[in-house]
Design a protein around this motif. Structure first.
Motif, mmCIF file in Angstrom:
data_model
loop_
_atom_site.group_PDB
_atom_site.id
_atom_site.type_symbol
_atom_site.label_atom_id
_atom_site.label_comp_id
_atom_site.label_asym_id
_atom_site.label_seq_id
_atom_site.Cartn_x
_atom_site.Cartn_y
_atom_site.Cartn_z
ATOM 1 N N MET A 196 0.849 -1.316 0.027
ATOM 2 C CA MET A 196 0.023 -0.078 -0.076
ATOM 3 C C MET A 196 0.851 1.294 0.040
ATOM 4 O O MET A 196 1.876 1.422 0.649
ATOM 5 N N THR A 197 0.590 2.294 -0.754
ATOM 6 C CA THR A 197 1.176 3.369 -0.820
ATOM 7 C C THR A 197 1.039 4.409 0.462
ATOM 8 O O THR A 197 -0.304 4.584 0.550
ATOM 9 N N LYS A 198 2.174 4.716 0.819
ATOM 10 C CA LYS A 198 1.917 5.584 2.138
ATOM 11 C C LYS A 198 1.492 7.345 1.390
ATOM 12 O O LYS A 198 2.105 7.468 0.416
ATOM 13 N N LYS A 199 0.764 8.149 2.304
ATOM 14 C CA LYS A 199 0.482 9.280 1.806
ATOM 15 C C LYS A 199 0.801 10.415 2.544
ATOM 16 O O LYS A 199 0.400 10.256 3.915
ATOM 17 N N LEU A 200 1.333 11.575 2.269
ATOM 18 C CA LEU A 200 1.433 12.643 2.908
ATOM 19 C C LEU A 200 0.460 13.708 2.310
ATOM 20 O O LEU A 200 0.859 14.228 1.389
ATOM 21 N N ASP A 201 -0.500 14.135 3.181
ATOM 22 C CA ASP A 201 -1.441 15.179 2.793
ATOM 23 C C ASP A 201 -1.124 16.385 3.272
ATOM 24 O O ASP A 201 -1.068 16.712 4.408
ATOM 25 N N LEU A 202 -0.684 17.406 2.565
ATOM 26 C CA LEU A 202 0.003 18.998 2.910
ATOM 27 C C LEU A 202 -1.358 19.976 3.047
ATOM 28 O O LEU A 202 -0.792 20.940 3.455
ATOM 29 N N HIS A 203 -2.488 19.475 2.616
ATOM 30 C CA HIS A 203 -3.591 20.468 2.758
ATOM 31 C C HIS A 203 -3.403 21.005 4.281
ATOM 32 O O HIS A 203 -3.576 20.409 5.260
ATOM 33 N N GLY A 204 -3.653 22.190 4.508
ATOM 34 C CA GLY A 204 -3.903 23.010 5.782
ATOM 35 C C GLY A 204 -2.416 23.028 6.492
ATOM 36 O O GLY A 204 -2.346 23.735 7.450
ATOM 37 N N ILE A 205 -1.110 22.458 5.794
ATOM 38 C CA ILE A 205 -0.045 22.517 6.307
ATOM 39 C C ILE A 205 0.660 23.971 5.860
ATOM 40 O O ILE A 205 0.483 24.455 4.674
ATOM 41 N N LYS A 206 1.229 24.719 6.945
ATOM 42 C CA LYS A 206 1.771 26.055 6.364
ATOM 43 C C LYS A 206 3.344 25.578 5.620
ATOM 44 O O LYS A 206 3.980 24.724 5.989
ATOM 45 N N HIS A 207 3.408 26.490 4.737
ATOM 46 C CA HIS A 207 4.495 26.515 3.638
ATOM 47 C C HIS A 207 5.900 26.303 4.528
ATOM 48 O O HIS A 207 6.924 25.619 4.282
ATOM 49 N N ASP A 208 5.901 27.006 5.724
ATOM 50 C CA ASP A 208 7.205 27.153 6.545
ATOM 51 C C ASP A 208 7.425 25.565 7.071
ATOM 52 O O ASP A 208 8.611 25.281 7.636
ATOM 53 N N ASP A 209 6.540 24.878 7.248
ATOM 54 C CA ASP A 209 6.616 23.520 7.899
ATOM 55 C C ASP A 209 6.574 22.618 6.833
ATOM 56 O O ASP A 209 7.159 21.268 7.317
ATOM 57 N N ALA A 210 6.330 22.714 5.729
ATOM 58 C CA ALA A 210 6.258 21.672 4.801
ATOM 59 C C ALA A 210 7.626 21.090 4.278
ATOM 60 O O ALA A 210 7.933 19.676 4.140
ATOM 61 N N GLU A 211 8.712 21.814 4.410
ATOM 62 C CA GLU A 211 9.968 21.012 3.945
ATOM 63 C C GLU A 211 10.348 20.126 5.060
ATOM 64 O O GLU A 211 10.796 19.128 4.423
ATOM 65 N N ARG A 212 10.269 20.466 6.140
ATOM 66 C CA ARG A 212 10.595 19.328 7.202
ATOM 67 C C ARG A 212 9.665 18.397 7.345
ATOM 68 O O ARG A 212 10.337 17.105 7.143
ATOM 69 N N LEU A 213 8.475 18.455 7.006
ATOM 70 C CA LEU A 213 7.551 17.170 7.002
ATOM 71 C C LEU A 213 7.949 16.395 5.814
ATOM 72 O O LEU A 213 7.836 15.087 5.725
#
Length: 66
Positions: free
Chosen positions: A1-18
């Protein structure tokens, strides 16, 4: 099963680390849902390029890590 990361609602500043943690700690295939934000898509792509990770853009809101 493919793992998913949904970035909806995530701040741009936090996205790189996530995204970095997601792609470095898990094995492909992976899906990263960016939504329509060009800035979010570019953040994700920059992380993938930095770590020499293969990817494909699927439509306007999904990046698949291969």
């Amino acid at each position: 099963m493919t793992k998913k990361l949904d970035l909806h609602g995530i701040k741009h500043d936090d996205a790189e680390r996530l995204v970095e943690n997601f792609v470095l700690l898990l094995n492909p295939p992976l899906d990263i849902i960016t939504g329509n934000s060009q800035k979010m898509q570019q953040i994700v792509i920059n992380v993938l390029i930095t770590h020499n990770i293969n990817y494909e853009k699927w439509g306007s809101g999904l990046i698949k890590v291969l």
